[in-house]
Design an enzyme around this catalytic site. Sequence first.
Site, short mmCIF file in Angstrom:
data_model
loop_
_atom_site.label_atom_id
_atom_site.label_comp_id
_atom_site.label_asym_id
_atom_site.label_seq_id
_atom_site.Cartn_x
_atom_site.Cartn_y
_atom_site.Cartn_z
N LYS A 192 0.86 -1.19 0.00
CA LYS A 192 0.00 0.00 0.00
C LYS A 192 0.90 1.23 0.00
O LYS A 192 1.77 1.36 0.87
CB LYS A 192 -0.90 0.00 1.23
CG LYS A 192 -1.98 -1.04 1.14
CD LYS A 192 -3.13 -0.77 2.09
CE LYS A 192 -4.27 -1.72 1.80
NZ LYS A 192 -3.86 -3.13 1.67
N ASP B 137 -1.44 -2.21 -4.34
CA ASP B 137 -2.87 -2.13 -4.02
C ASP B 137 -3.40 -0.75 -4.38
O ASP B 137 -2.65 0.23 -4.39
CB ASP B 137 -3.09 -2.32 -2.51
CG ASP B 137 -2.96 -3.77 -2.07
OD1 ASP B 137 -2.90 -4.68 -2.91
OD2 ASP B 137 -2.93 -3.99 -0.83
N GLN C 192 -10.14 -0.33 -9.91
CA GLN C 192 -11.40 -0.54 -9.21
C GLN C 192 -12.58 -0.26 -10.13
O GLN C 192 -12.76 0.87 -10.60
CB GLN C 192 -11.48 0.39 -7.99
CG GLN C 192 -10.37 0.18 -6.99
CD GLN C 192 -10.15 1.39 -6.10
OE1 GLN C 192 -10.27 2.53 -6.53
NE2 GLN C 192 -9.81 1.13 -4.84
N ARG D 149 -4.63 -6.18 -11.31
CA ARG D 149 -5.64 -6.84 -10.48
C ARG D 149 -6.92 -6.01 -10.63
O ARG D 149 -6.90 -4.81 -10.36
CB ARG D 149 -5.25 -6.89 -9.02
CG ARG D 149 -6.40 -7.45 -8.14
CD ARG D 149 -6.21 -7.15 -6.66
NE ARG D 149 -5.02 -7.78 -6.13
CZ ARG D 149 -4.31 -7.27 -5.12
NH1 ARG D 149 -4.66 -6.14 -4.55
NH2 ARG D 149 -3.24 -7.91 -4.69
N GLY E 80 -13.50 -2.60 -5.77
CA GLY E 80 -13.09 -1.41 -5.00
C GLY E 80 -13.80 -1.41 -3.67
O GLY E 80 -15.03 -1.40 -3.62
N THR F 54 -12.43 -11.31 -7.20
CA THR F 54 -13.82 -11.19 -6.76
C THR F 54 -14.29 -12.50 -6.13
O THR F 54 -13.76 -13.56 -6.45
CB THR F 54 -14.74 -10.83 -7.95
OG1 THR F 54 -16.08 -10.67 -7.47
CG2 THR F 54 -14.73 -11.88 -9.05
N ARG G 286 -10.38 -0.59 10.75
CA ARG G 286 -10.43 0.39 9.66
C ARG G 286 -11.14 -0.19 8.44
O ARG G 286 -12.01 0.44 7.85
CB ARG G 286 -9.00 0.81 9.31
CG ARG G 286 -8.91 1.96 8.34
CD ARG G 286 -7.56 2.66 8.45
NE ARG G 286 -6.46 1.73 8.37
CZ ARG G 286 -5.88 1.35 7.23
NH1 ARG G 286 -6.28 1.83 6.09
NH2 ARG G 286 -4.87 0.50 7.25
N ARG G 287 -10.78 -1.42 8.06
CA ARG G 287 -11.41 -2.04 6.88
C ARG G 287 -12.91 -2.14 7.07
O ARG G 287 -13.69 -1.90 6.16
CB ARG G 287 -10.86 -3.44 6.64
CG ARG G 287 -9.53 -3.54 5.95
CD ARG G 287 -9.43 -2.76 4.70
NE ARG G 287 -9.78 -3.50 3.50
CZ ARG G 287 -8.91 -4.08 2.70
NH1 ARG G 287 -7.64 -4.02 2.94
NH2 ARG G 287 -9.31 -4.71 1.61
#
Length: 305
Positions: A92, A126, A156, A177, A181, A219, A279-280
């Site tokens: 990241k 990412d 995304q 990738r 998103g 996905t 956070r996610r």
Amino acid sequence: MAGVLDRAIVRMLPAVPKPVVRAISSRYIAGAKVEDACRVVGELNDAGKMATLDVLGEDHDSAEQARSVVRDYDEVFDVIEREGLDSNVSVKLTALGLKLSYELCLENVEAVVRHAAESGNFVRIDMEDSSCTTDTLHIYRELRERGYDNVGVVLQARLRRTIRDIRALADLRPNVRLCKGIYLEPPLIAYQGYQEVRDSFVEALEILLRGGSYVGIATHDEWLIEQGLARVAGLGREEYELQMLLGVRELRADRLVREGHRLRVYVPFGKHWYAYSLRRLQENPKIAGYIASDTFGRLFGPNGR
Ligand SMILES: Cc1cc2nc3c(=O)[nH]c(=O)nc-3n(C[C@H](O)[C@H](O)[C@H](O)COP(=O)(O)OP(=O)(O)OC[C@H]3O[C@@H](n4cnc5c(N)ncnc54)[C@H](O)[C@@H]3O)c2cc1C
């Protein structure tokens, strides 16, 4: 209704004792240490799956912290090599200092990509929220123009700009990738409808494949998996891959492997696992809903995996 419930779960999270969050997130996060990650990747490899290792980080507020992430990845490459693991890495850019300085971040990510090149490995950058998209794509281009071919990016489908971005990157034949998103973005810049995002995903995939890109189809959405498989049907096994997150739809992943597809599992690990989990979940409350229903499904019966 589901949205209200998901948001309620997220509001409750900080009150949930840390050991409970750890127990729930242990399905999705390999652990705190590189040895934990190594064990999980070994198990995935034994099951015929590839991996990508992500060192969980936070936005860093000092250059020294951002540089320490480069050293974390040095350790990861050493372990991958020593243990003979089939894994690349995901990084990241905010963890590598993007919010501090573009130049610092470029220097850090180049160090990671250089180390990967030296050990015959690959780095996936990412994609984070829309405030990072332009800089991330610039950095990707800059690395490719400096001669690094062992680096790929993420696009995304949720973002309206993505088709334009694919066209702008076409000269690089990017290794991409493709995902929906995870960040919820405003209607001005992002599709909001579930099917709209799916349609954008399929359109992006078609353009990428036509342009000769290697695509990681990331996905768990059954409809998109089927659409993706139909579109790679004429390709060789080495010309695409499917990707899933650790702990999600594992039986489906096993089936894809049995059917002969290459499948890569995203394996996050690191000492920042707790902050990362919260956070996610706060970024996209729907994920909390998935996890809650998955956890209850496991406890109380078949869960449709
Ligand atoms: C390998 C990989 C890498 C990714 N990298 C990025 C990235 O760099 N940037 C970014 O913005 N997003 C990234 N994502 C996240 C992605 O954008 C989506 O938010 C996520 O995959 C959910 O979308 P979906 O296509 O699986 O469809 P959805 O419709 O959201 O999910 C389909 C079904 O999968 C299950 N499911 C999905 N996610 C979860 C979960 N977390 N836990 C439990 N069950 C779940 C549920 O059963 C759900 O009904 C990545 C995803 C994967 C698989």
